[in-house]
Design a protein around this motif. Structure first.
Motif, PDB file in Angstrom:
ATOM      1  N   ARG A 193      19.634  78.875  -8.558  1.00 25.01           N
ATOM      2  CA  ARG A 193      20.837  79.456  -8.915  1.00 25.01           C
ATOM      3  C   ARG A 193      20.065  78.311 -10.383  1.00 25.01           C
ATOM      4  O   ARG A 193      21.061  78.731 -10.944  1.00 25.01           O
ATOM      5  N   ARG A 194      19.169  77.525 -10.637  1.00 23.68           N
ATOM      6  CA  ARG A 194      19.074  76.529 -12.127  1.00 23.68           C
ATOM      7  C   ARG A 194      19.025  77.599 -12.822  1.00 23.68           C
ATOM      8  O   ARG A 194      19.159  77.400 -14.206  1.00 23.68           O
ATOM      9  N   ALA A 195      18.237  79.414 -12.155  1.00 26.96           N
ATOM     10  CA  ALA A 195      17.774  80.464 -13.658  1.00 26.96           C
ATOM     11  C   ALA A 195      18.711  81.339 -14.207  1.00 26.96           C
ATOM     12  O   ALA A 195      19.171  82.344 -14.711  1.00 26.96           O
ATOM     13  N   VAL A 196      20.277  81.126 -12.411  1.00 22.35           N
ATOM     14  CA  VAL A 196      20.726  82.200 -12.584  1.00 22.35           C
ATOM     15  C   VAL A 196      21.452  82.016 -14.885  1.00 22.35           C
ATOM     16  O   VAL A 196      22.279  80.854 -14.346  1.00 22.35           O
ATOM     17  N   ARG A 197      21.963  82.887 -15.510  1.00 21.08           N
ATOM     18  CA  ARG A 197      23.252  82.532 -16.773  1.00 21.08           C
ATOM     19  C   ARG A 197      24.013  83.636 -16.347  1.00 21.08           C
ATOM     20  O   ARG A 197      25.252  82.892 -17.513  1.00 21.08           O
ATOM     21  N   ALA A 198      24.447  83.786 -16.112  1.00 20.82           N
ATOM     22  CA  ALA A 198      25.431  84.921 -15.890  1.00 20.82           C
ATOM     23  C   ALA A 198      25.828  85.128 -14.935  1.00 20.82           C
ATOM     24  O   ALA A 198      24.765  86.054 -14.179  1.00 20.82           O
ATOM     25  N   LEU A 199      27.131  86.433 -13.994  1.00 20.77           N
ATOM     26  CA  LEU A 199      27.743  86.963 -12.978  1.00 20.77           C
ATOM     27  C   LEU A 199      28.875  87.964 -14.148  1.00 20.77           C
ATOM     28  O   LEU A 199      29.488  87.642 -14.347  1.00 20.77           O
TER      29      LEU A 199
END
Length: 255
Positions: A205-211
């Motif tokens: 989760r910490r690596a997700v920057r956008a959806l």
């Protein structure tokens, strides 16, 4: 700040020797707040001026050093304990009381310094440990026959591709023999904060920057239009399945 100490020993010459040894230690920096010849005197001094640690003898008039170590837990600020004694037979009981170390007389300078370094590390842990520190959580995986211990903070995502699983870090891709379901169970046991975004992919989760809604790799080498997450610092887009989309939204919206 120096490590503050109280020397507790009923023998004046033993206290004098400890002071002489402490004067030769540069690291960690230490400050002797006082001395006590028995347990009652030590407790009185600690209530008036808390110390970081005690250099504590065991065989003393009145209450023993072991009894004193147990009583320390009732203090508002519990000091660390390094036992300094002529008798080796109490070592197991001493460590049951969570002593940092157990030194036998005559004390060697190197052993005393090592004990104080352990006290300093316990009381004042480094705020930003090295990624290679032994106590950081790791994921044990099998990479084409090799057993690897990968620090969890380096893992960006895991994705099943045909007959193998790819594990991605910022600088490397590993081809794993492990099943994705097994890896997911290990990550959950570690409380690692990974999100299942697709039946074939787990992302930190910490690596997700956008959806976003866009074209992304579906894990089989095909471009698939739909929802996807951008994973940094690899700057890759991974497809999010319609089934997983609500859970992904919820996970990303939570603190």
């Amino acid at each position: 700040m120096p490590l503050t100490l109280l020397i507790v020993d009923d023998e004046p010459l033993a206290r004098l020797r400890l002071r002489a040894l402490l004067a030769q230690i540069a690291q960690p920096e230490v400050q002797v707040l006082g001395e006590a010849a028995d347990a009652d005197s030590a407790l009185r001094q600690l209530r008036e001026a808390p110390a970081d640690a005690l250099l504590l003898d065991i065989g003393m008039p009145g209450r023993s050093g072991l009894t004193l170590a147990s009583a320390l837990r009732a203090l508002p600020q519990t000091p660390a304990v390094v036992f300094v004694t002529a008798h080796a037979e109490h070592a197991l009981q001493a460590f049951d009381l969570e002593a940092v170390d157990y030194l036998t007389k005559p004390v060697r300078l190197e052993r005393l310094q090592a004990a104080l370094q352990r006290v300093a590390q316990r009381l004042r842990p480094v705020s930003a440990p090295s990624p290679l520190a032994a106590d950081l959580p790791v994921l044990v995986v099998h990479d084409r026959g090799r057993v690897l211990r990968l620090p969890l903070h380096e893992v960006l995502y895991l994705r099943a591709e045909l007959k193998y699983v790819t594990l991605r870090t910022a600088g490397h891709s590993y081809v794993l023999d492990d099943a994705l379901a097994d890896l997911e169970q290990r990550l959950e046991a570690l409380g690692a904060g990974f999100i299942r975004v697709h039946r074939n992919a787990l992302v930190a989760r910490r690596a997700v920057r956008a959806l976003e809604y866009r074209t992304a790799d579906d894990g089989a080498g095909r471009g698939e239009e739909g929802w996807a997450v951008r994973v940094a610092p690899a700057d890759e887009w991974l497809a999010v399945s319609r089934r997983q989309l609500p859970a992904v939204r919820e996970a990303l919206a939570s603190p």
